[in-house]
Design a protein around this motif. Structure first.
Motif, PDB file in Angstrom:
ATOM      1  N   VAL A 130     -49.314 -44.924 -19.102  1.00 53.64           N
ATOM      2  CA  VAL A 130     -49.050 -44.079 -20.275  1.00 53.64           C
ATOM      3  C   VAL A 130     -48.863 -44.965 -21.509  1.00 53.64           C
ATOM      4  N   ALA A 131     -48.084 -46.014 -21.376  1.00 52.67           N
ATOM      5  CA  ALA A 131     -47.870 -46.935 -22.498  1.00 52.67           C
ATOM      6  C   ALA A 131     -49.193 -47.560 -22.933  1.00 52.67           C
ATOM      7  N   LEU A 132     -50.018 -47.955 -21.985  1.00 53.94           N
ATOM      8  CA  LEU A 132     -51.310 -48.566 -22.286  1.00 53.94           C
ATOM      9  C   LEU A 132     -52.214 -47.595 -23.042  1.00 53.94           C
ATOM     10  N   GLN A 133     -52.126 -46.329 -22.727  1.00 63.59           N
ATOM     11  CA  GLN A 133     -52.932 -45.330 -23.423  1.00 63.59           C
ATOM     12  C   GLN A 133     -52.506 -45.203 -24.883  1.00 63.59           C
ATOM     13  N   TYR A 134     -51.246 -45.463 -25.165  1.00 65.80           N
ATOM     14  CA  TYR A 134     -50.766 -45.392 -26.548  1.00 65.80           C
ATOM     15  C   TYR A 134     -51.106 -46.647 -27.340  1.00 65.80           C
TER      16      TYR A 134
END
Length: 169
Positions: free
Chosen positions: A17-21
């Motif tokens: 999720v963090a990587l997607q942001y």
């Protein structure tokens, strides 16, 4: 549930999720650490009003958005304090699931997604990248199903405009 089992069960979800942001491996790792520091500090106070996964998602989304805001504040400060032109942060798009030949297209898409307002970006990522249901997204964001539907429709419309303008059509 103890902290170690929470970490083992949810660490890859938090990282992805963090990587997607942020589209940057190092930043996603930093956010993941920050999230689990928060989870560690607060896990004993978790009341179970929602699913643990929902709670961890909320912390991850908020931490990711806070990280982006802080990074943008630093960019603005660097721009104001320097005679040189500050380069816009694009990041090293290095998502492990993206094939090499699709890397440029994915970077362009995520760049467009990052231009969406916060709520639209979050709903779009949760629905289409994380493949959650509208009901799950509504629960995570504490909004009604109708509100999620509406935000998603606006996100699609705005994303189409951004991509069309970027391609000069």
């Amino acid at each position: 549930m103890n902290f170690e089992s929470i970490y083992l069960k949810h660490s890859s979800l938090v990282y992805n999720v963090a990587l997607q942001y942020v589209q940057n491996k190092e930043d996603a790792e930093e956010i993941t650490q920050d999230v689990f520091v928060k989870v560690y500090d607060k896990h004993s106070t978790f009341k179970g009003g929602s699913a643990l996964k929902t709670w961890v998602y909320r912390i991850t989304i908020n931490t990711s958005l806070d990280f982006i805001k802080a990074k943008n504040r630093k960019k603005r400060a660097a721009f104001k304090n320097s005679d040189d032109t500050a380069l816009e942060y694009v990041g090293d798009f290095n998502h492990p699931g993206v094939l090499l030949e699709n890397k440029e297209n994915m970077a362009r898409l995520f760049n467009a997604i990052n231009q969406l307002p916060e709520n639209q970006r979050t709903v779009l990522i949760l629905l289409k990248v994380d493949d959650l249901s509208q009901k799950e997204v509504a629960e995570i964001l504490d909004k009604s199903l109708k509100a999620i539907e509406s935000i998603f429709q606006r996100a699609k419309t705005n994303l189409k405009k951004i991509l069309t303008n970027a391609e000069g059509l």
